[in-house]
Scaffold this motif. Sequence first.
Motif, PDB file in Angstrom:
ATOM      1  N   TRP A   1      -5.812   6.819   4.061  1.00 24.10           N
ATOM      2  CA  TRP A   1      -6.797   6.734   5.131  1.00 24.10           C
ATOM      3  C   TRP A   1      -7.051   5.248   5.415  1.00 24.10           C
ATOM      4  O   TRP A   1      -7.570   4.527   4.584  1.00 24.10           O
ATOM      5  N   PHE A   2      -6.670   4.782   6.622  1.00 29.45           N
ATOM      6  CA  PHE A   2      -6.740   3.368   6.969  1.00 29.45           C
ATOM      7  C   PHE A   2      -7.972   3.078   7.810  1.00 29.45           C
ATOM      8  O   PHE A   2      -8.355   3.881   8.667  1.00 29.45           O
TER       9      PHE A   2
ATOM     10  N   TYR B   1      -7.711   3.757   1.927  1.00 33.33           N
ATOM     11  CA  TYR B   1      -8.386   4.545   0.903  1.00 33.33           C
ATOM     12  C   TYR B   1      -7.570   5.785   0.581  1.00 33.33           C
ATOM     13  O   TYR B   1      -6.661   6.172   1.318  1.00 33.33           O
ATOM     14  N   LYS B   2      -7.955   6.436  -0.517  1.00 39.55           N
ATOM     15  CA  LYS B   2      -7.249   7.651  -0.956  1.00 39.55           C
ATOM     16  C   LYS B   2      -7.433   8.784   0.041  1.00 39.55           C
ATOM     17  O   LYS B   2      -6.498   9.532   0.338  1.00 39.55           O
TER      18      LYS B   2
ATOM     19  N   LYS C   1      -7.911   1.575  -2.078  1.00 38.78           N
ATOM     20  CA  LYS C   1      -6.650   1.202  -2.697  1.00 38.78           C
ATOM     21  C   LYS C   1      -6.331  -0.281  -2.516  1.00 38.78           C
ATOM     22  O   LYS C   1      -5.801  -0.923  -3.424  1.00 38.78           O
ATOM     23  N   TYR C   2      -6.641  -0.828  -1.329  1.00 38.08           N
ATOM     24  CA  TYR C   2      -6.277  -2.226  -1.068  1.00 38.08           C
ATOM     25  C   TYR C   2      -6.994  -2.700   0.189  1.00 38.08           C
ATOM     26  O   TYR C   2      -7.327  -1.895   1.063  1.00 38.08           O
ATOM     27  N   MET C   3      -7.225  -4.025   0.263  1.00 42.06           N
ATOM     28  CA  MET C   3      -7.768  -4.621   1.478  1.00 42.06           C
ATOM     29  C   MET C   3      -6.922  -5.840   1.827  1.00 42.06           C
ATOM     30  O   MET C   3      -6.714  -6.720   0.991  1.00 42.06           O
TER      31      MET C   3
END
Length: 812
Positions: free
Chosen positions: A537-538, A548-549, A557-559
Amino acid sequence: MGNRGMEDLIPLINKLQDAFSSIGQSCNLDLPQIAVVGGQSAGKSSVLENFVGRDFLPRGSGIVTRRPLILQLVNCKTEHAEFLHCKGKKFVNFDEVRAEIEAETDRVTGSNKGISPIPINLRVYSPHVLNLTLIDLPGMTKVAVGDQPVDIEHQIREMLMQFITKESCLILAVTPANTDLANSDALKIAKEVDPQGLRTIGVITKLDLMDEGTDARDILENKLLPLRRGYIGVVNRSQKDIDGKKDIGAAMAAERKFFLSHPAYRHLAERMGTPHLQKTLNQQLTNHIRDTLPGLRSKLQSQLLSLEKEVEEYKNFRPDDPTRKTKALLQMVQQFGVDFEKCIEGSGDQVDTNELSGGAKINRIFHERFPFELVKIVFDEKELRREISHAIKNVHGVRTGLFTPDLAFEAIVKKQILKLKEPSLKCVDLVVSELTALVMKCAVKLGSYPRLREETERIVSTHVREREGKTKDQVLLLIDIELSYINTNHEDFIGFANAQQRNTAVNKKRAIPNQVIRKGWLTINISIMKGGSKEYWFILTAESLSWYKDEEEKEKKYMLPLDNLKIRDVEKGFMSSKHSFAIFNTEQRNVYKDLRQIELACDSQEDVDSWKASFLRAGVYPEKDQTEQEDAAPTDTFSMDPQLERQVETIRNLVDSYIGIINKSIRDLVPKTIMHLMINSAKDFIHAELLAYLYSSGDQNSLMEESADQAQRRDEMLRMYHALKEALQIIGDISVTTISTPVPPPVNDSWIPETSPNPQRRPPVAAAPPPSRPPAVRGPPVSAFNNSLDPFGAPPPQIPSRPARIPPGVPR
């Protein structure tokens, strides 16, 4: 023979079945009928011929019946036969009926003893028959013979199952008396689909061929191998009788004499023989129809309701009425205009949930595809700086200029403005393509009149093409107007003083920090060695891209910061169904883990374009692959002169500012131009002028000629509509007056071995307490007696051939 209205219903249901078959639709009503099953040479065809009293079925060894024969017997004063595939042709000679069955069988199955599930519909009118609908099915076999397919047993079994699994179908299980009844193929397959025996009727053939000293008395008395509806014995003609052309009437008399004179069957003679079997089947089918009436009525009503709207326009139809043609033409052109406008404006009655179309697709072209194409062309950073450097040097010539030249700015600006022509014209082409598709879509409703549809499509498409030329001229004129005067006094233009103090980073200042621009699902394409592709999910904001998951946004998850990021096109993978694009860092840094770029995938190209447009809003622009151009560039392209670098930077900022103004103007004016000159013009043309063009294009009568398919469809629709109404009327008349007989109580059928590979799983019949009194003849539907047991263990009562009189003493 029961209620007279019920007898009239069976022929009507036959006609209704023909109405469905003749328009190529399967009859979903599952009309009550009787399917005849049994092994090869069990005597099925002979039983049917005895019903009719004529020789009309093919004879021979092996599989003779290779297609289902739906035999509809209709009591009538005259005697003839009709096939559904030979409409209007009456067969009086029954030898011709046999030949036609063989020819029609070979037409579909060929002559190699293969089989086909496509039925042959035969209707026989005769004063000697009772109203019945029977289906003669291929005999069950074990071994393929000759050039038959090796799976012939499976094919026949599947065909039988198509018919006998329906709850509305009674099963006539035919078994020869000179074989072991416990191994009867017919009884085995009947038990699979009807384990409680509610629909199975046993028929014993070839009683005259049993060994001397043996008989089938216990079977026919339903003692040895009991069935719920019992058995009926018949004696058919022998092969010698058939070859000798023995009359069926004489054979029936011989059958009657056999049962009256045989010591084992003499006491059963009144319940044996073909006439009694025919009467019993007629009565049981009559009762069966009564039991299925509620379900049949609801299905008929739903069919009728679905036809009401379509039939409405046909009720007072006269093909040669000129006023009807004029009215139809006006209505259809008006409807076409309304549909076209609704598709454009987005107020359609039926919203397409599968894909974008019409106005929504044009909106996407205006606000996603077109802006993206503009930015992709303008922001080609390295090439732009190279061009500015060349322009400054060429303006100064042999001299070394102290000031930044105006001519270099104008030259670069005009070259950049010229590049806007291609995406602007491409935008017009995309809209024209969508409008043409929209015309085709809206013209589908004119399909009943092929010439009208063809002319409408041609006239409107021609108008759209004419307006396309004018629209392109106007779009090019807009760009030429921008080229004609470079307005450096524009209120949004930064000017020379500001340009010298401004750097590129400030110029590309983004929107409000942390503003969420877009959310959605994207797939990150990573090799299997590094974890494989996964969907996340962006969230895209003005400063970063995070994933995100899931949609709950709890587990980040990452930025990824957006600084120095660019977009690059990626070719679609060979085995992938998704469309991709890539994000990379212009400073050659890793973007995610040890990856120099990450590939993001969407389900469609439209989603990719939409995401690219969102990235543009966040300040992440596309960059062309210029490796080849950089390799080919001369070494002296960029000077190390600090003064020249300052001039390049100044003009770069000026060009950036002015092109931003032009971009904004073109992005606003081109869609407006297309909307005014092409889309609104097309709507006005359809409403105001299309009808006049249609009248001038040809004769009204030729325009309004119906297609043959439409005429046939109308006839079939009306026929089906009236048949449904008549069926419902008759059902309403007879539903409360039909005399019914309860089904006999359950019997022990555990003697039938369960050797079938696909038995139907059904619960065993639970024993119920014996009734306190015998059931009345006039009683509730069959289902009410499913669990009743005979307390005395007597054989089940036989089904009477006519309404039984209520004996005295039985409570009413």
